[in-house]
Motif scaffolding. Structure first.
Motif, PDB file in Angstrom:
ATOM      1  N   GLY A 165     -40.180  19.314  37.994  1.00 23.86           N
ATOM      2  CA  GLY A 165     -40.817  19.716  36.737  1.00 23.86           C
ATOM      3  C   GLY A 165     -41.758  18.643  36.223  1.00 23.86           C
ATOM      4  N   ILE A 169     -45.810  19.320  35.935  1.00 24.40           N
ATOM      5  CA  ILE A 169     -46.483  19.329  34.634  1.00 24.40           C
ATOM      6  C   ILE A 169     -47.543  18.227  34.579  1.00 24.40           C
ATOM      7  CG2 ILE A 169     -46.175  18.991  32.141  1.00 24.40           C
ATOM      8  CD1 ILE A 169     -43.437  20.306  32.435  1.00 24.40           C
TER       9      ILE A 169
ATOM     10  N   PHE B 182     -44.359  24.502  32.610  1.00 21.82           N
ATOM     11  CA  PHE B 182     -43.679  24.188  31.359  1.00 21.82           C
ATOM     12  C   PHE B 182     -42.365  24.947  31.247  1.00 21.82           C
ATOM     13  CE2 PHE B 182     -45.080  21.892  27.581  1.00 21.82           C
ATOM     14  CZ  PHE B 182     -46.122  21.178  28.128  1.00 21.82           C
ATOM     15  N   ALA B 185     -39.576  23.665  33.737  1.00 28.08           N
ATOM     16  CA  ALA B 185     -38.944  22.360  33.523  1.00 28.08           C
ATOM     17  C   ALA B 185     -37.598  22.567  32.848  1.00 28.08           C
ATOM     18  CB  ALA B 185     -39.837  21.475  32.672  1.00 28.08           C
ATOM     19  N   HIS B 188     -36.529  19.393  27.705  1.00 24.94           N
ATOM     20  CA  HIS B 188     -37.701  19.379  26.845  1.00 24.94           C
ATOM     21  C   HIS B 188     -38.420  18.040  26.918  1.00 24.94           C
ATOM     22  CE1 HIS B 188     -40.360  21.057  23.996  1.00 24.94           C
ATOM     23  NE2 HIS B 188     -40.165  20.072  23.136  1.00 24.94           N
ATOM     24  N   ARG B 191     -41.062  17.811  29.545  1.00 27.46           N
ATOM     25  CA  ARG B 191     -42.328  18.482  29.219  1.00 27.46           C
ATOM     26  C   ARG B 191     -43.240  17.552  28.428  1.00 27.46           C
ATOM     27  NH1 ARG B 191     -38.482  22.814  27.599  1.00 27.46           N
ATOM     28  NH2 ARG B 191     -38.302  24.089  29.465  1.00 27.46           N
TER      29      ARG B 191
END
Lengths: 232, 245
Positions: A165, A169, B182, B185, B188, B191
């Motif tokens: 992730g 991102i 987003f 993921a 938090h 992100r």
């Protein structure tokens, strides 16, 4: 536009189709391996099909874009070289820069009268050697990285739930922000695509329609290109 | 590889078949990539030595050096940068099929989302590989038909305006995919940190050191991974409270 005669040599066609065949074989072997391993990863047959379909549908827009770029370069490199270098392995941007660099080192412009068979051989060779470097470094680094990956998973499995992730991102926001700074049309395409994707994600959950997720990239890319067409 | 599978073979049978997946994909991944490498070099070598269009050492070396100066960093940085996103098996697919960020990764994330596979799990890895197979199928067929067979004819047919619109495919794909990344993921914090790293790359690093653009993405991704790990929520729960096996 001057196209060297040797660009459509049958041997180049055979080599191009050879690369297609190698990718086809790899895909078949990988798909069978995935199918065999799926039950152990709690993945049903229908989920496997959904994954295949989602991948295929998402690739339609980007594939058509590659096709369009490839077509415009046919007269410069000939069909077999365009298929392998622009269509597969490389990308239009990298390969065009490489080709120009190579031609210039022979003191020739691509497509000019001096662009003969020998220059073409030099251009094609340089593109292929540059592309090969990516594969060589993949062959060197992937085994090393997967060994590290296995060790980390054993030590702390939570780490690997964060890494993909974070990497994606950061990568996509870097690439995306680089694009949106280029022009208002880039910005319009980017924002429209992002907005439509958000709406589709919400709709998929609210309406409980998983097919919306499957088609989400396809639909939002189409909308984003539509916005670009209007903004142009 | 045999030693690794032997050392772990004490665990339950499912692990064995998952190891079979790792073994098959890395062995065939490497094999097919070597074959692709050899065949892709065979064409130009035939022109140079079979048909004797050898341009001489000087332009060959000069061309290679100029290209290496521009792309040398990418050769090393890209496989390393994309590995955390793709994993081992899919890396061998990606670097032969090409168009990783704008086609293969979007396909992979979409598939993972469509079946609800959580990042970092084996299910997510298998979904990504399967999705890339699907993407490869579409790509190979569209290239063969629209470029290989009909290319020259289509070139005379397609209006410039259509080609111009498709020139915006990269931002058109990246917008939606960033949203997907987003959502995929699992913390938090990840992100916020990763988005900040990407933005810092564009608005700080490349802005003040323009020559860094060749390796800036690798720097962003590495920083995002390191910071997300260092500052991760250690209370044990992810957004979805799913414990990974």
């Amino acid at each position: 536009m001057n196209t060297p005669s040797v660009t459509n040599s049958p041997v180049l066609w055979i080599a191009a189709l050879g690369v297609f065949a190698v990718i086809a074989v790899q895909s078949i072997v990988y798909f069978r391996a995935a199918k065999r391993a799926a039950p152990a990863a709690d993945m049903t047959d229908s989920e496997l099909k959904t994954a295949f379909r989602a991948g295929a549908v998402s690739a339609i827009g980007p594939s058509l874009a590659v096709v369009l770029v490839a077509i415009t370069l046919l007269t410069v490199f000939g069909t077999p070289v365009v298929l392998v270098r622009i269509g597969l392995i490389g990308s239009a941007g990298f390969e065009t820069v490489t080709a120009q660099t190579a031609a210039q080192s022979a003191g020739v412009e691509l497509g000019s009268t001096g662009y003969d068979n020998a220059t073409f051989a030099l251009v094609f060779f340089t593109m292929s050697v540059a592309g090969a470097a990516w594969m060589v470094s993949t062959l060197i680094f992937v085994p090393l990285l997967s060994r590290a990956d296995r060790r980390i998973r054993k030590l702390n499995p939570a780490v690997m739930t964060i890494v993909p992730g974070a990497a994606m991102i950061a990568g996509f926001s870097y690439l995306g922000l680089t694009e949106v700074r280029k022009s208002g049309v880039h910005l319009a395409a980017f924002l429209t695509g992002a907005l439509v994707m958000m709406l589709l994600q919400v709709a998929a959950v609210r309406l409980r329609r998983t097919w919306l997720k499957e088609w989400s990239v396809g639909i939002s890319v189409a909308a984003a290109l539509g916005a670009a067409a209007i903004a142009l | 590889m045999t030693t690794q599978s032997a050392s772990a073979s004490t665990s339950a049978p499912p692990t064995t078949s998952l190891q079979g997946f790792d073994r098959t994909t890395s062995r065939w991944g490497r094999g097919t990539m070597l074959a692709g490498l050899a065949i892709s070099l065979a064409g130009p070598l035939y022109l140079m030595f079979g048909l004797d269009y050898w341009p001489g050492w000087s332009p060959v070396v000069q061309a290679w050096v100029s290209v290496a100066v521009v792309f040398g960093v990418f050769w090393v940085a890209e496989p390393i940068t994309y590995f955390p996103m793709l994993g081992s098996a899919a890396s061998y697919q990606a670097f032969m099929i090409g168009n990783i960020a704008n086609k293969l990764l979007p396909s992979a994330i979409t598939a993972q989302q469509a079946i609800g596979a959580k990042q970092g799990t084996k299910k997510a890895e298998i979904a990504a590989v399967t999705a890339i197979v699907g993407a490869a199928a579409v790509h190979l067929v569209s290239l063969l038909v629209f470029v290989g067979l009909l290319g020259t004819w289509l070139a005379s047919l397609i209006p410039d305006s259509v080609a111009e619109v498709f020139g915006y495919i990269v931002p058109a794909v990246l917008g939606p995919v960033l949203v997907q990344a987003f959502m995929a993921a699992r913390q938090h914090r990840t992100r916020v940190i990763a988005l900040a790293c990407g933005a810092a790359g564009v608005f700080v690093l490349v802005r003040f050191v323009p020559s860094s653009s060749v390796y800036a993405m690798a720097v962003c991704v590495t920083a995002a991974i390191a910071l997300s790990l260092a500052l991760r929520d250690r209370t044990g729960t992810t957004d979805d409270e799913e414990a990974t096996a």
